[in-house]
Enzyme design. Structure first.
Site, short mmCIF file in Angstrom:
data_model
loop_
_atom_site.label_atom_id
_atom_site.label_comp_id
_atom_site.label_asym_id
_atom_site.label_seq_id
_atom_site.Cartn_x
_atom_site.Cartn_y
_atom_site.Cartn_z
N LYS A 1 2.64 -4.26 -6.61
CA LYS A 1 4.04 -4.21 -7.01
C LYS A 1 4.94 -4.93 -6.00
O LYS A 1 5.81 -5.68 -6.38
CB LYS A 1 4.47 -2.74 -7.14
CG LYS A 1 5.89 -2.55 -7.60
CD LYS A 1 6.06 -2.96 -9.03
CE LYS A 1 7.48 -2.93 -9.50
NZ LYS A 1 7.66 -3.83 -10.65
N ARG B 1 1.52 0.92 -6.10
CA ARG B 1 1.75 -0.05 -5.03
C ARG B 1 0.47 -0.74 -4.57
O ARG B 1 0.50 -1.73 -3.86
CB ARG B 1 2.39 0.63 -3.84
CG ARG B 1 3.71 1.27 -4.18
CD ARG B 1 4.24 1.98 -2.96
NE ARG B 1 4.49 1.04 -1.91
CZ ARG B 1 5.63 0.40 -1.74
NH1 ARG B 1 6.62 0.59 -2.56
NH2 ARG B 1 5.78 -0.45 -0.74
N GLU C 1 -0.08 -11.67 -16.32
CA GLU C 1 -0.20 -10.55 -15.40
C GLU C 1 -0.97 -9.38 -16.00
O GLU C 1 -1.79 -8.78 -15.33
CB GLU C 1 1.20 -10.03 -15.00
CG GLU C 1 1.91 -10.88 -13.99
CD GLU C 1 3.31 -10.35 -13.70
OE1 GLU C 1 3.68 -10.32 -12.53
OE2 GLU C 1 4.04 -9.98 -14.64
N CYS D 1 0.87 -1.16 0.00
CA CYS D 1 0.00 0.00 0.00
C CYS D 1 0.91 1.22 0.00
O CYS D 1 2.12 1.08 0.18
CB CYS D 1 -0.86 0.00 1.24
SG CYS D 1 -1.81 -1.51 1.43
N TRP E 1 -4.08 -1.96 -1.19
CA TRP E 1 -4.23 -3.25 -1.88
C TRP E 1 -4.75 -4.19 -0.82
O TRP E 1 -4.07 -4.48 0.16
CB TRP E 1 -2.87 -3.70 -2.40
CG TRP E 1 -2.90 -4.91 -3.27
CD1 TRP E 1 -3.20 -4.94 -4.61
CD2 TRP E 1 -2.58 -6.25 -2.91
NE1 TRP E 1 -3.10 -6.22 -5.07
CE2 TRP E 1 -2.73 -7.05 -4.06
CE3 TRP E 1 -2.20 -6.88 -1.72
CZ2 TRP E 1 -2.50 -8.43 -4.06
CZ3 TRP E 1 -1.97 -8.24 -1.72
CH2 TRP E 1 -2.12 -9.00 -2.89
N GLU F 1 8.86 -16.80 -17.68
CA GLU F 1 8.72 -15.35 -17.48
C GLU F 1 7.84 -14.73 -18.57
O GLU F 1 7.02 -13.85 -18.29
CB GLU F 1 10.12 -14.70 -17.44
CG GLU F 1 10.14 -13.19 -17.33
CD GLU F 1 9.47 -12.62 -16.09
OE1 GLU F 1 9.09 -13.38 -15.18
OE2 GLU F 1 9.28 -11.39 -16.05
N ASN G 1 0.84 0.54 6.64
CA ASN G 1 1.32 -0.47 5.69
C ASN G 1 1.88 -1.61 6.50
O ASN G 1 2.54 -1.37 7.51
CB ASN G 1 2.48 0.07 4.84
CG ASN G 1 1.99 0.89 3.68
OD1 ASN G 1 0.80 1.10 3.51
ND2 ASN G 1 2.94 1.38 2.89
N LYS H 1 4.39 -12.70 -17.81
CA LYS H 1 4.11 -11.33 -18.27
C LYS H 1 2.74 -11.27 -18.93
O LYS H 1 1.96 -10.36 -18.68
CB LYS H 1 5.17 -10.82 -19.26
CG LYS H 1 6.52 -10.51 -18.72
CD LYS H 1 6.58 -9.25 -17.88
CE LYS H 1 6.34 -9.50 -16.44
NZ LYS H 1 7.18 -9.90 -15.47
C1 G6P Z 1 4.91 -9.36 -6.73
C2 G6P Z 1 4.99 -8.63 -8.06
C3 G6P Z 1 5.86 -9.41 -9.02
C4 G6P Z 1 7.22 -9.67 -8.41
C5 G6P Z 1 7.10 -10.39 -7.07
C6 G6P Z 1 8.44 -10.47 -6.35
O1 G6P Z 1 4.16 -10.51 -6.86
O2 G6P Z 1 3.69 -8.43 -8.60
O3 G6P Z 1 6.02 -8.66 -10.21
O4 G6P Z 1 8.00 -10.41 -9.29
O5 G6P Z 1 6.21 -9.68 -6.21
O6 G6P Z 1 8.84 -9.16 -6.04
P1 G6P Z 1 10.30 -8.73 -5.64
O7 G6P Z 1 10.18 -7.27 -5.35
O8 G6P Z 1 10.66 -9.53 -4.42
O9 G6P Z 1 11.19 -9.01 -6.78
#
Ligand code: G6P
Length: 609
Positions: free
Chosen positions: A604, A27, A489, A2, A74, A482, A100, A486
């Protein structure tokens, strides 16, 4: 996950709070709210959905105010609804808080407060904080009530509070969740992320765990848990304004994809030692003797970072010949794992905040492992917990789907693997060969981004389907994962990544004329085998969308669409190959009218387990 923003000052308080919180919307963005402090006490505005313009009563309250706090959420505990949005207020509207993190003992505290007659509006864990503060207030010292409440909380938090009896002050506290304050001419600001501070000042003060701060327009005071005064350390905030603005790009994600020639270069800058065919990774804090002693490596991460870790395994095993295991952080944390002596644990995280990774890291330390962090956000929880490691240097990543941080992770892992390899017997000639290929990557990335028509077309083609498969071998297997992530997501198309050889052991049953199969075939080592896999898919009527290396023109007759990337050594194929896959997902999402930078249900950085 958040965002917190707070402001004390005279310039249009309402607009300043809304602008500040909008900067943090990436966020979390299912609901938002603002509490304004003024002559008539505190006024609360909360809304479901994205941060929007505010109405007349809000403007009136803001006009007579000294400041306020704001939050974008969130949802974790309690659905997105006004009653669950922050700020939360106590029954007498004397205190308002934003939070948060996660309060683990919220249920016990809630029961206790209810028994005292407290009425809760919503279901969030955060709401207990404000009622707790109110219940401890003696009518004279809001800070004492704040600190008293914090002492009873278990979990992680960054909290900001305003009190009707303390005009002009925001009280702030931190335990495990980041929070930074700053002062500029005629105002003071606080935010959970420096990107909301830099429009005011480049000088920020990060609170440490256990610290409490009283922030006013004309200054601030900080105390530790024992209530002793602490000097705040002023740091230059590394963010520049340009990096937190979209500029002429339609989305942050697109901007961040296009930044990669620079971020790939930045990840290597000053870290290549060409003469000795190695890399400089001093931040790891490992001597040559330490590196020789390593018996195994465990890489921990989540989401995209976990995929980067999988590439890391191939890199380390090929270059340094050290057995390496990659694990989802949350699995490692709770699975009663056994680590052999002399295991090096590498925590991978863009944000450096992910709760699962942080928890896993602490577990690894408890098991006696040496831990290092590869993080993007400087000073983040994971970076600090490790105390050593390498920063990714990709700058703020705002788009929820990770792009430039992924390629930087791959570069940094390659630097680590190369250094370990040279210490453990890789020849000088091989070292130099890898360095040459690394150095060529930024220009090659530029070349890919210079001509994206075929990629955009491929994205639009995929957009018309409900499912997609991504297949690759060796270094292109994690890349397939990956690429599929993508697409999922941001376009909500169901996609799966697979090792190409596994297709025939089951998933090939899914292939028909409606199934686009993105086949990754840019490595020289796996090319012939990939051609056989392509034939298998063709024989079942699948639509082949191939990513291959320049020069593999014979694929054109086998695939419906082909994208060529410049030739590089196989270990670096994922770094270049990521770019077309990111763009393809982007164009598919745009074609489907999706909100690229704020995909549904995602955040995020995920600071809850
Ligand atoms: C969340 C995000 C992903 C990210 C994951 C790990 O799920 O939506 O995009 O890959 O966290 O995040 P980090 O900051 O630890 O790489």
């Amino acid at each position: 996950m958040c965002g917190i923003f707070g402001y004390v000052g005279k310039v249009d308080v309402g607009q300043t709070l809304v602008t500040g919180i909008r900067r943090l919307e990436y966020r979390g963005y299912d609901s938002w709210g603002v509490a304004i402090g003024g002559d008539d006490g505190l006024t609360l505005f909360r809304r479901v959905g994205r941060v929007s313009q505010v109405d007349e009563p809000f403007k009136l309250a803001a006009a007579k105010s000294w400041g306020g706090i704001a939050h974008t959420r969130w949802a974790t505990h309690g659905e997105p609804a006004e009653r669950n949005a922050h700020p939360h207020m106590d029954g007498a509207a004397r205190f308002a808080i934003v939070h948060n993190g996660i309060i683990e003992n919220h249920a016990v505290l809630r029961d206790r407060l209810r028994a005292q007659g407290c009425v809760f509006q919503g279901e969030t864990d955060s709401e207990v904080i404000v009622h707790l503060i109110a219940s401890l207030y003696d009518g004279r010292d809001p800070r004492a009530a704040f600190v008293g409440a914090l002492r009873l909380l278990r979990g992680a938090y960054a909290v900001a509070m305003i009190c009707a009896d303390a005009p002009g002050t925001i009280f702030i506290a931190r335990d495990s969740s980041p929070i930074v304050i700053g002062r500029a001419d005629g105002c003071a600001v606080v935010a959970s992320d420096p990107c909301a501070i830099v429009p005011f000042t480049r000088d920020g003060i990060y609170l440490a765990d256990g610290e409490v701060c009283a922030l006013r327009e004309d200054g601030y005071r900080i105390w530790n848990l024992k209530d002793e005064p602490v000097e705040g350390v002023v740091q230059k905030l590394a963010y520049d304004l340009e990096s937190v603005e979209r500029g002429t790009f339609k989305h942050f994600m697109l901007k961040e994809i296009y930044e990669q020639p620079r971020t790939i270069r930045d990840a290597m800058r000053g870290r290549l030692a060409r003469g000795s065919g190695t890399t400089r990774v001093d931040g790891l804090g490992l001597t040559e003797a330490d590196i020789r002693r390593i018996r195994s490596i465990r890489i921990l991460g989540c989401g995209t970072s976990w995929h980067a870790g999988l590439v890391g395994r191939y890199l380390i095993e090929e270059m340094a010949r050290i057995p390496t295991v990659v694990e989802y952080a949350a699995e490692f944390r709770y699975a009663a794992r056994v680590l052999e002596p002399d295991t090096l644990v590498i925590a991978l995280s863009q944000s450096g905040e992910t709760a699962d990774t942080l928890g896993a890291l602490r577990e690894a330390k408890r098991l006696g492992a040496t831990v290092v962090g590869l993080c993007n956000v400087v000073g983040s929880g994971i970076a600090r917990e490790c105390g050593r490691g390498l920063y990714l240097r990709s700058g703020p990543e705002i788009g929820v789907a990770s792009t430039k941080a992924f390629t930087s992770q791959l570069v940094v892992l390659a630097l680590l693997a190369l250094h370990f390899g040279r210490v453990r017997g890789m020849s000088l000639a091989d070292g130099v060969r890898f360095l040459d290929a690394l150095e060529a990557l930024p220009d090659q990335a530029e070349q890919i981004l210079g001509n994206t028509d075929a990629i955009a077309e491929m994205g639009r083609l995929v957009a018309g389907h409900r499912n997609a498969l991504y297949v690759g071998r060796l270094y292109e297997y994690p890349l397939a994962l990956e690429g599929a992530l993508k697409l999922k997501e941001i376009s909500y198309i169901h996609a799966e990544g697979l090792p190409a050889a596994e297709l025939k052991h089951g998933p090939i049953a899914l292939v028909d004329k409606d199934m686009p199969v993105v086949t990754l075939a840019a490595q020289t080592g796996a090319f012939e085998k990939m051609k056989s896999n392509i034939e298998e898919i063709r024989a079942r009527g699948g639509r082949i969308l191939a990513v291959c290396r320049e020069g593999s023109e014979d694929l054109r007759s086998m695939a419906e669409r082909v994208i060529c990337i410049p030739p590089t050594l196989d270990p670096f194929v994922p770094i270049l190959g990521a770019l077309p896959l990111q763009l393809m997902a982007y164009y598919a999402a745009v074609e489907r009218g999706c909100d690229v930078d704020r995909p549904r249900n995602l955040a995020k950085s995920v600071t809850v387990e």
